[in-house]
Design an enzyme around this catalytic site. Structure first.
Site, PDB file in Angstrom:
ATOM      1  N   ALA A  54       0.798  -1.237   0.000  1.00 56.79           N
ATOM      2  CA  ALA A  54       0.000   0.000   0.000  1.00 56.79           C
ATOM      3  C   ALA A  54       0.836   1.295   0.000  1.00 56.79           C
ATOM      4  O   ALA A  54       0.670   2.137  -0.893  1.00 56.79           O
ATOM      5  CB  ALA A  54      -0.981  -0.036   1.167  1.00 56.79           C
ATOM      6  N   ARG A  95      -4.889  -0.085  -9.490  1.00 57.71           N
ATOM      7  CA  ARG A  95      -5.283  -1.018  -8.428  1.00 57.71           C
ATOM      8  C   ARG A  95      -6.250  -0.276  -7.493  1.00 57.71           C
ATOM      9  O   ARG A  95      -5.931   0.820  -7.033  1.00 57.71           O
ATOM     10  CB  ARG A  95      -4.064  -1.534  -7.644  1.00 57.71           C
ATOM     11  CG  ARG A  95      -3.128  -2.400  -8.482  1.00 57.71           C
ATOM     12  CD  ARG A  95      -2.131  -3.141  -7.610  1.00 57.71           C
ATOM     13  NE  ARG A  95      -2.715  -4.288  -6.972  1.00 57.71           N
ATOM     14  CZ  ARG A  95      -2.116  -4.984  -5.999  1.00 57.71           C
ATOM     15  NH1 ARG A  95      -0.933  -4.616  -5.562  1.00 57.71           N
ATOM     16  NH2 ARG A  95      -2.698  -6.036  -5.445  1.00 57.71           N
ATOM     17  N   ASP A 243      -4.397  -2.379   3.686  1.00 55.84           N
ATOM     18  CA  ASP A 243      -4.521  -1.629   2.432  1.00 55.84           C
ATOM     19  C   ASP A 243      -5.554  -0.518   2.535  1.00 55.84           C
ATOM     20  O   ASP A 243      -5.493   0.465   1.802  1.00 55.84           O
ATOM     21  CB  ASP A 243      -4.870  -2.573   1.276  1.00 55.84           C
ATOM     22  CG  ASP A 243      -3.641  -3.380   0.898  1.00 55.84           C
ATOM     23  OD1 ASP A 243      -3.362  -4.386   1.566  1.00 55.84           O
ATOM     24  OD2 ASP A 243      -2.924  -2.957  -0.036  1.00 55.84           O
ATOM     25  N   LYS A 254      -4.379  -8.257   2.488  1.00 54.54           N
ATOM     26  CA  LYS A 254      -4.173  -9.403   1.586  1.00 54.54           C
ATOM     27  C   LYS A 254      -5.111 -10.559   1.924  1.00 54.54           C
ATOM     28  O   LYS A 254      -5.313 -10.886   3.085  1.00 54.54           O
ATOM     29  CB  LYS A 254      -2.704  -9.842   1.693  1.00 54.54           C
ATOM     30  CG  LYS A 254      -2.290 -11.011   0.839  1.00 54.54           C
ATOM     31  CD  LYS A 254      -2.648 -10.895  -0.619  1.00 54.54           C
ATOM     32  CE  LYS A 254      -2.160  -9.641  -1.277  1.00 54.54           C
ATOM     33  NZ  LYS A 254      -2.815  -9.406  -2.613  1.00 54.54           N
TER      34      LYS A 254
END
Ligand code: MRU
Length: 358
Positions: A54, A95, A243, A254
């Site tokens: 991140a 992303r 994140d 994750k």
């Protein structure tokens, strides 16, 4: 004896007129550095996880915005700003889950808005300076996280971690990794359990590589070994990164993090999330609306280039999951240790949401 964090690599470096990254897709077998000269190259590096984690993708995107901005020919503030907004939307499409990417770009746009009176050439310089500030600041934040995290690490700690949260995933030190590194320096670490982290094996490929370089004792495990270890009382605490953290503390990280949190709760093991303020998204009330990236099916059906599943099958490959706040013992942040009630304690971050450059 004090051990140094001279880990001998830099995940991201700004070099005069381009960005240089270590291409994480080649690790651990090869240490290959790549120069990025355009916004498109930065977008591709983030999308294909040459640079990942991140904080690292926030830093890379900030420089990526500059790489595009320097080529803008517009001379009025208004038309320059429109082009910058276009670059921002493009970079954000690489992303979706880690809020650090949006956060870094928003910070740059807010800074530009505060300097409307400047010439376009000066605004370009301000964009580069802001990217460098974000980069330098991240190193300080990560160091502080490691120092603050010492408080929750017991003597002879056996810590389980997931994915990669080290210097590869940030500017230096990392987040959860920074706590581990500082605890090791204080001789508090017995051993680290490293989840391999399927499908892309960030634990096996990257965390193991970083721990080995730092000479921190660890054992690599498959993701499905964690429960067995906890049952055997071989895990004292779990520390992971994040994140995106919603205002109520729900946390995207994750894929597999939620499973670990449930296991930790079942075994009465503390479960901590380490993250800088740039990962906290107070605009999102809870985890339900955090966008979860779905990635290519080949990441699941192959390991490296080897096919491990029959051809033409259906696959579901979410890259992240969301751990509900009630499973999280606390957040280790650059602004101290945060305990429930998270709506209140995370709310204190409101005034730090966007750092404005002077
Ligand atoms: O898909 P990745 O490898 O970018 O995911 C990274 C993680 O989930 C990390 O735990 C998170 O970004 C924190 S990194 C300090």
């Amino acid at each position: 004896m004090a051990k140094s964090n001279d880990n001998g690599f830099h995940s991201i470096t700004w070099e005069d007129d381009h960005l240089r990254i270590i291409d994480q897709t080649f690790l651990p077998s090869r240490e290959i550095y790549t120069n990025l000269n355009t916004t498109g190259q930065v977008w591709e590096a983030i999308k294909n996880m040459k640079v990942r984690g991140a904080p690292a993708i926030g830093i890379a995107a900030a420089y990526g915005l500059y790489l595009g901005a320097r080529d803008i020919r517009e001379s009025s503030y208004e038309s320059f700003y429109l082009e910058i907004e276009r670059l921002k939307v493009y970079l954000e499409s690489s992303r979706p889950t880690a809020v650090n990417l949006q956060w870094a770009l928003n910070r740059i746009l807010t800074t530009i808005q505060a300097h409307k009176e400047k010439e376009v050439s000066e605004l370009k310089d301000i964009i580069l300076q802001t990217a460098q500030t974000i980069h330098d600041e991240d190193e300080r934040l990560c160091k502080t996280i490691g120092e603050i995290g010492l408080e929750i690490v017991p003597e002879e700690a056996q810590i389980l971690t997931h994915c990669n949260t080290g210097a590869l995933a940030a500017s230096k030190f990392g987040t959860a990794f920074s706590v581990i590194w500082h605890a090791h320096r204080e001789n508090k670490v017995n051993s680290i359990w490293v989840d391999e982290t399927r499908p892309l094996l960030q634990g096996a490929r990257l965390t193991a590589w970083e721990l080995k370089k730092e000479k921190i004792p660890f054992k690599l495990i498959t993701d499905n070994t964690a429960g067995f270890l906890m049952q055997q009382e071989l895990v004292d605490l779990v520390i992971v990164g994040a994140d995106r953290i919603a205002a109520n503390g729900d946390t995207a990280n994750k894929i597999g993090t939620y499973t670990l949190a449930v296991l930790a709760k079942a075994h009465d093991i503390p479960f901590y999330v380490a993250a800088p303020y740039s990962t906290i998204d107070l605009s999102i009330e809870n985890g339900d609306t955090i966008p979860i990236e779905e990635r290519d099916t080949a990441e699941v059906t192959k390991i490296g280039s080897k096919e491990i599943a029959p051809a033409k099958i259906e696959v579901y490959n979410p890259a992240f999951d969301v751990t509900p706040h009630h499973l999280i013992t606390g957040f280790i942040t650059d602004n101290g240790l945060i305990r429930p009630d998270y709506k209140k304690s995370l709310g204190n971050f409101a005034d730090r949401e966007v750092g404005l450059e002077k």
